[in-house]
Design a protein around this motif. Sequence first.
Motif, PDB file in Angstrom:
ATOM      1  N   TYR A  25      31.907 -32.593 -35.490  1.00  0.00           N
ATOM      2  CA  TYR A  25      33.198 -32.217 -36.093  1.00  0.00           C
ATOM      3  C   TYR A  25      33.588 -33.166 -37.222  1.00  0.00           C
ATOM      4  O   TYR A  25      33.941 -32.723 -38.313  1.00  0.00           O
ATOM      5  N   SER A  26      33.494 -34.459 -36.969  1.00  0.00           N
ATOM      6  CA  SER A  26      33.857 -35.422 -38.012  1.00  0.00           C
ATOM      7  C   SER A  26      32.657 -35.780 -38.887  1.00  0.00           C
ATOM      8  O   SER A  26      32.827 -36.266 -40.008  1.00  0.00           O
ATOM      9  N   HIS A  27      31.465 -35.612 -38.346  1.00  0.00           N
ATOM     10  CA  HIS A  27      30.233 -36.071 -39.021  1.00  0.00           C
ATOM     11  C   HIS A  27      30.259 -37.572 -39.262  1.00  0.00           C
ATOM     12  O   HIS A  27      29.576 -38.078 -40.152  1.00  0.00           O
ATOM     13  N   PHE A  28      31.098 -38.261 -38.500  1.00  0.00           N
ATOM     14  CA  PHE A  28      31.176 -39.724 -38.608  1.00  0.00           C
ATOM     15  C   PHE A  28      30.513 -40.292 -37.356  1.00  0.00           C
ATOM     16  O   PHE A  28      31.018 -40.146 -36.245  1.00  0.00           O
ATOM     17  N   ASN A  29      29.364 -40.902 -37.542  1.00  0.00           N
ATOM     18  CA  ASN A  29      28.551 -41.361 -36.422  1.00  0.00           C
ATOM     19  C   ASN A  29      28.730 -42.854 -36.205  1.00  0.00           C
ATOM     20  O   ASN A  29      28.684 -43.635 -37.160  1.00  0.00           O
ATOM     21  N   VAL A  30      28.952 -43.201 -34.943  1.00  0.00           N
ATOM     22  CA  VAL A  30      29.220 -44.607 -34.619  1.00  0.00           C
ATOM     23  C   VAL A  30      28.320 -45.041 -33.471  1.00  0.00           C
ATOM     24  O   VAL A  30      28.055 -44.277 -32.533  1.00  0.00           O
ATOM     25  N   GLY A  31      27.844 -46.264 -33.567  1.00  0.00           N
ATOM     26  CA  GLY A  31      27.073 -46.864 -32.471  1.00  0.00           C
ATOM     27  C   GLY A  31      27.688 -48.208 -32.115  1.00  0.00           C
ATOM     28  O   GLY A  31      28.199 -48.916 -32.989  1.00  0.00           O
ATOM     29  N   CYS A  34      32.902 -50.637 -39.925  1.00  0.00           N
ATOM     30  CA  CYS A  34      33.591 -49.722 -39.008  1.00  0.00           C
ATOM     31  C   CYS A  34      34.254 -50.569 -37.922  1.00  0.00           C
ATOM     32  O   CYS A  34      33.594 -50.993 -36.966  1.00  0.00           O
ATOM     33  N   ALA A  35      35.531 -50.814 -38.089  1.00  0.00           N
ATOM     34  CA  ALA A  35      36.258 -51.651 -37.122  1.00  0.00           C
ATOM     35  C   ALA A  35      36.705 -50.812 -35.933  1.00  0.00           C
ATOM     36  O   ALA A  35      37.016 -49.627 -36.095  1.00  0.00           O
ATOM     37  N   PRO A  36      36.742 -51.401 -34.748  1.00  0.00           N
ATOM     38  CA  PRO A  36      37.170 -50.646 -33.559  1.00  0.00           C
ATOM     39  C   PRO A  36      38.592 -50.105 -33.717  1.00  0.00           C
ATOM     40  O   PRO A  36      39.477 -50.797 -34.239  1.00  0.00           O
ATOM     41  N   CYS A  37      38.812 -48.890 -33.258  1.00  0.00           N
ATOM     42  CA  CYS A  37      40.148 -48.292 -33.318  1.00  0.00           C
ATOM     43  C   CYS A  37      41.066 -48.997 -32.306  1.00  0.00           C
ATOM     44  O   CYS A  37      40.617 -49.790 -31.476  1.00  0.00           O
ATOM     45  N   GLY A  38      42.327 -48.679 -32.378  1.00  0.00           N
ATOM     46  CA  GLY A  38      43.313 -49.341 -31.518  1.00  0.00           C
ATOM     47  C   GLY A  38      43.054 -49.156 -30.031  1.00  0.00           C
ATOM     48  O   GLY A  38      43.185 -50.092 -29.240  1.00  0.00           O
ATOM     49  N   ILE A  50      35.143 -39.259 -27.240  1.00  0.00           N
ATOM     50  CA  ILE A  50      35.248 -40.691 -26.922  1.00  0.00           C
ATOM     51  C   ILE A  50      34.527 -41.506 -27.993  1.00  0.00           C
ATOM     52  O   ILE A  50      33.498 -41.079 -28.531  1.00  0.00           O
ATOM     53  N   CYS A  51      35.095 -42.674 -28.293  1.00  0.00           N
ATOM     54  CA  CYS A  51      34.508 -43.566 -29.294  1.00  0.00           C
ATOM     55  C   CYS A  51      33.287 -44.293 -28.743  1.00  0.00           C
ATOM     56  O   CYS A  51      33.125 -44.443 -27.532  1.00  0.00           O
ATOM     57  N   ALA A  52      32.487 -44.795 -29.655  1.00  0.00           N
ATOM     58  CA  ALA A  52      31.261 -45.514 -29.297  1.00  0.00           C
ATOM     59  C   ALA A  52      31.558 -46.774 -28.478  1.00  0.00           C
ATOM     60  O   ALA A  52      30.853 -47.073 -27.504  1.00  0.00           O
ATOM     61  N   GLU A  53      32.597 -47.502 -28.859  1.00  0.00           N
ATOM     62  CA  GLU A  53      32.901 -48.762 -28.159  1.00  0.00           C
ATOM     63  C   GLU A  53      33.271 -48.505 -26.700  1.00  0.00           C
ATOM     64  O   GLU A  53      32.839 -49.202 -25.796  1.00  0.00           O
ATOM     65  N   ARG A  54      34.104 -47.464 -26.506  1.00  0.00           N
ATOM     66  CA  ARG A  54      34.491 -47.162 -25.122  1.00  0.00           C
ATOM     67  C   ARG A  54      33.312 -46.612 -24.336  1.00  0.00           C
ATOM     68  O   ARG A  54      33.196 -46.850 -23.137  1.00  0.00           O
ATOM     69  N   ALA A  59      27.609 -44.475 -27.948  1.00  0.00           N
ATOM     70  CA  ALA A  59      27.802 -43.763 -29.213  1.00  0.00           C
ATOM     71  C   ALA A  59      29.058 -42.913 -29.077  1.00  0.00           C
ATOM     72  O   ALA A  59      29.510 -42.648 -27.955  1.00  0.00           O
ATOM     73  N   ASN A  60      29.613 -42.494 -30.208  1.00  0.00           N
ATOM     74  CA  ASN A  60      30.761 -41.589 -30.088  1.00  0.00           C
ATOM     75  C   ASN A  60      30.274 -40.205 -29.681  1.00  0.00           C
ATOM     76  O   ASN A  60      29.224 -39.732 -30.135  1.00  0.00           O
ATOM     77  N   VAL A  61      31.026 -39.599 -28.782  1.00  0.00           N
ATOM     78  CA  VAL A  61      30.667 -38.274 -28.252  1.00  0.00           C
ATOM     79  C   VAL A  61      31.882 -37.376 -28.425  1.00  0.00           C
ATOM     80  O   VAL A  61      32.872 -37.518 -27.699  1.00  0.00           O
ATOM     81  N   GLU A  62      31.809 -36.509 -29.414  1.00  0.00           N
ATOM     82  CA  GLU A  62      32.950 -35.636 -29.713  1.00  0.00           C
ATOM     83  C   GLU A  62      32.927 -34.380 -28.842  1.00  0.00           C
ATOM     84  O   GLU A  62      31.982 -34.145 -28.075  1.00  0.00           O
ATOM     85  N   ASN A  63      34.005 -33.599 -28.954  1.00  0.00           N
ATOM     86  CA  ASN A  63      34.154 -32.417 -28.107  1.00  0.00           C
ATOM     87  C   ASN A  63      34.880 -31.331 -28.892  1.00  0.00           C
ATOM     88  O   ASN A  63      35.730 -31.640 -29.735  1.00  0.00           O
TER      89      ASN A  63
HETATM   90  N1  THU Z   1      35.085 -43.624 -33.803  1.00  0.00           N
HETATM   91  C1  THU Z   1      34.424 -44.495 -32.990  1.00  0.00           C
HETATM   92  O1  THU Z   1      33.463 -44.126 -32.296  1.00  0.00           O
HETATM   93  N2  THU Z   1      34.853 -45.771 -32.957  1.00  0.00           N
HETATM   94  C2  THU Z   1      35.898 -46.260 -33.675  1.00  0.00           C
HETATM   95  O2  THU Z   1      36.345 -47.374 -33.446  1.00  0.00           O
HETATM   96  C3  THU Z   1      36.485 -45.434 -34.727  1.00  0.00           C
HETATM   97  C4  THU Z   1      36.216 -43.986 -34.623  1.00  0.00           C
HETATM   98  C5  THU Z   1      34.652 -42.228 -33.823  1.00  0.00           C
HETATM   99  C6  THU Z   1      35.615 -41.293 -33.167  1.00  0.00           C
HETATM  100  C7  THU Z   1      35.255 -39.990 -33.841  1.00  0.00           C
HETATM  101  O3  THU Z   1      34.183 -39.382 -33.129  1.00  0.00           O
HETATM  102  C8  THU Z   1      34.765 -40.389 -35.210  1.00  0.00           C
HETATM  103  O4  THU Z   1      34.497 -41.770 -35.140  1.00  0.00           O
HETATM  104  C9  THU Z   1      35.759 -40.131 -36.313  1.00  0.00           C
HETATM  105  O5  THU Z   1      36.987 -40.679 -36.021  1.00  0.00           O
END
Ligand code: THU
Length: 143
Positions: free
Chosen positions: A28-34, A94-98, A59-63, A48-52
Motif C-alpha cells: 500500500y505504501s511501497h515504503f519498505n522498512v527493516g 528512517c527514524a522510528p515512529c512515535g 505493523i512497523c518493522a521495529e515493533r 519488517a513492516n507488514v501492512e494490511n
Molecule cells: N514504518 C515502519 O516500519 N517503521 C517506522 O518507524 C516508520 C514507518 C512503516 C509503516 C508503514 O508500513 C510504512 O512504513 C509507511 O508508513
Amino acid sequence: MKTDITAAERERLVEAAFESMKNSYAPYSHFNVGAAVLAQSGKIYTGANVENASYPAGICAERSAVSCAVSCGEKRIAAVAVVGGKDFKASSFCAPCGICRQVLREFCEPQELLVILDDGNGMRKEMTLAQLLPESFGPDSLV
Ligand code: THU
C-alpha cells in the motif's frame, strides 16, 4: 545492561536490518522498512513492516523485531538498527515512529539503548532512545 556495542556488532545489526527489509510487505505504501534489535543475550532479532488491507492493522518493522525478540524470551534490548525507503531502496534515514519509540522504551534504559540509522548511501546516524523520546513514560512510571 549491555552498553559496550562493538563496531562488528553494529555492522551485523545494520546488515540484518537490510536483510530483513527484503521481507517487508508494503503493497500500500511501497515504503519498505527493516529493523534488527540486539538483545541482552547477544542475539539479533529482525522484523519488517507488514501492512494490511485494513490499513491500521499494519505493523512497523521495529515493533515486529521487538515482538520477535520478546516472543523468544528476551526482556532487554541494547540496540536497534532501522533502514527503509521506497520500493526496497533505502535512500534516506528512517527514524522510528512515535509508537515504535514507546514500544522500544518498554524493554530498555532509554539512555542506554543505541539507535542506529543507515541511509543506504554509506551514511550512519547514531543516537540513544532518550534523545528520540525524552521524559518518557515507562514501566517505572507505574510503580
Ligand atoms: N514504518 C515502519 O516500519 N517503521 C517506522 O518507524 C516508520 C514507518 C512503516 C509503516 C508503514 O508500513 C510504512 O512504513 C509507511 O508508513
